[in-house]
Design a protein around this motif. Structure first.
Motif, PDB file in Angstrom:
ATOM      1  N   GLY A  10       0.805  -1.220   0.000  1.00  0.00           N
ATOM      2  CA  GLY A  10       0.000   0.000   0.000  1.00  0.00           C
ATOM      3  C   GLY A  10       0.836   1.267   0.000  1.00  0.00           C
ATOM      4  N   ASN A  34      -0.312  -6.383  -3.975  1.00  0.00           N
ATOM      5  CA  ASN A  34      -0.676  -7.349  -2.932  1.00  0.00           C
ATOM      6  C   ASN A  34      -2.191  -7.380  -2.735  1.00  0.00           C
ATOM      7  OD1 ASN A  34      -0.600  -8.982  -0.550  1.00  0.00           O
ATOM      8  ND2 ASN A  34      -0.713  -7.111   0.668  1.00  0.00           N
ATOM      9  N   ASP A  37      -4.256  -8.471   1.793  1.00  0.00           N
ATOM     10  CA  ASP A  37      -4.925  -7.620   2.783  1.00  0.00           C
ATOM     11  C   ASP A  37      -6.412  -7.470   2.488  1.00  0.00           C
ATOM     12  OD1 ASP A  37      -2.274  -7.191   3.322  1.00  0.00           O
ATOM     13  OD2 ASP A  37      -2.402  -5.010   3.382  1.00  0.00           O
ATOM     14  N   ASP A  49      -4.685  -2.427  -0.679  1.00  0.00           N
ATOM     15  CA  ASP A  49      -3.409  -2.083  -1.305  1.00  0.00           C
ATOM     16  C   ASP A  49      -3.576  -1.675  -2.767  1.00  0.00           C
ATOM     17  OD1 ASP A  49      -2.266  -2.538   1.128  1.00  0.00           O
ATOM     18  OD2 ASP A  49      -1.033  -4.241   0.521  1.00  0.00           O
ATOM     19  N   SER A 206       3.334  -7.618   2.582  1.00  0.00           N
ATOM     20  CA  SER A 206       3.102  -7.048   1.244  1.00  0.00           C
ATOM     21  C   SER A 206       3.915  -7.844   0.231  1.00  0.00           C
ATOM     22  CB  SER A 206       3.472  -5.561   1.201  1.00  0.00           C
ATOM     23  OG  SER A 206       2.578  -4.794   1.999  1.00  0.00           O
TER      24      SER A 206
HETATM   25 CA    CA Z   1      -1.198  -3.462   2.955  1.00  0.00          CA
END
Ligand code: CA
Ligand code: GDP
Length: 320
Positions: A10, A34, A37, A49, A206
């Motif tokens: 992110g 990613n 999340d 992200d 990540s």
């Molecule tokens: Ca993240």
């Protein structure tokens, strides 16, 4: 035209990418984002992200916060709370809700996440090709201790946002990663890359999650091009967030050197550490990874651009 592939989480990933676009305005940039999340909230699929990258590069990000939309309001959240419908710990604003509604609607209509992301990006024009690491469901879970002496797994967002990583993480598990396939375009982008970069994103939840999708790590190695990373750890601590908790869970020290060794020379050709960590350069090089110390604080886009330029320089050096 230089083809650059970036693995991104992110905030750290997005801010670096904004700098990379400034440093290499003519480059063709593909981002592998990613999705570990991702979480379902209020019946909606939320991809924090991917959205942070999309909003940051598309000019819609909340500038100080680094996630969520600028000029945001929270009427829907307040109305949900009035019904007693939670969770109240995840801050979804009204503007942001629209993104998740569009995404969920398209997924319900049968579109894979990669196609949905492409459609959302048609509005935001981030200037990069943004690909989710996979179209399959992967969910990062964190194993924590319970008060009765046992352990339980919680969704990464619950650990990170609700608990604010206040308890130790015993393990981090990207549930579903082993069965996941790279999204369409991911392996082709790696095979066509001239350089592959790891921004200062979280190495465990990540970049680690992206690398856990079978085929991606191999695709990076087989690309046979320079792979350069930038440390998210400066002076023995994460610059933002609680990455130290995640590193501890996998038995890696919170230092720029330890993160480089964790990735290893099989994956990384070059590694940038902050100037405060210049004492680590020799040790990283002894591990077979070319290393330089440069300022790594992304105070603004110019600073991020200088970091991106240094990463591309180091890639050129290892290629030579
Ligand atoms: Ca993240
Ligand atoms: P997240 O998904 O929003 O947590 O973002 P990422 O995984 O992409 O990035 C999180 C990491 O970025 C954290 O571990 C931070 O230490 C790192 N980070 C954030 N800002 C900076 C910065 O200015 N410089 C460096 N070197 N790392 C940063």
């Amino acid at each position: 035209m230089q083809r650059i592939v970036v693995l991104a989480g992110g905030i750290g990933g997005a801010r670096f990418l904004r700098g990379l676009q400034q440093a290499a305005p003519d480059a063709d940039i593909t981002v592998i984002g990613n999705t570990g999340d991702d979480i379902h909230l209020f019946g909606l699929k939320v991809c924090p992200d991917l959205d942070t990258v999309m909003y940051t590069l598309g000019g819609g990000i909340h500038p100080e916060q680094g996630w969520g939309r600028a000029d945001e309001t929270f009427t829907v959240k307040e109305e949900l709370a009035a019904y007693g419908v939670g969770p109240e710990w995840f801050g979804l604003g009204d503007r942001d809700f629209a993104t998740h509604i569009v995404r969920t609607q398209m997924i319900a209509a049968g579109y894979p996440l990669s196609a949905v992301t492409e459609a959302l990006c048609r509005r935001w024009e981030p200037g990069v090709r943004l690909l989710p690491m996979t179209d399959d469901r992967v969910e990062t879970h964190v194993l924590i201790d319970t008060e009765d002496g046992g352990q339980k797994a919680v969704h990464f967002q619950e650990y990170w946002v609700r608990l604010r990583a206040s308890v130790a993480a015993r393990a981090v598990v990207p549930v579903g990663a082993e069965q996941a396939k790279p999204a369409p375009g991911v392996l082709d982008a790696l095979a066509a890359a001239d350089v592959i970069l790891f921004p200062p994103s979280n190495p465990v939840v990540s970049i680690g999650t992206i690398l856990a999708v079978p085929g991606i790590r191999e695709g990076i190695a087989e690309a046979g091009v320079p792979v350069v990373g930038l440390s998210p750890i400066v002076g023995g601590a994460p610059v933002r967030g609680m990455a130290d908790r995640m590193l501890a869970a996998i038995g890696v020290e919170t230092t720029a050197e330890a993160v480089a060794r964790h990735y290893g020379s099989g994956l990384l050709d070059g590694w940038l550490v902050d100037t405060v960590d210049s004492a680590a350069v020799d040790a990283v090089e002894a591990a077979g990874i070319r290393c330089r110390a440069v300022p790594l604080m992304m105070a603004d886009t110019d600073a991020a651009a200088a970091m991106a330029a240094a990463a591309l320089d180091l890639a050129g050096e290892v290629r030579a």
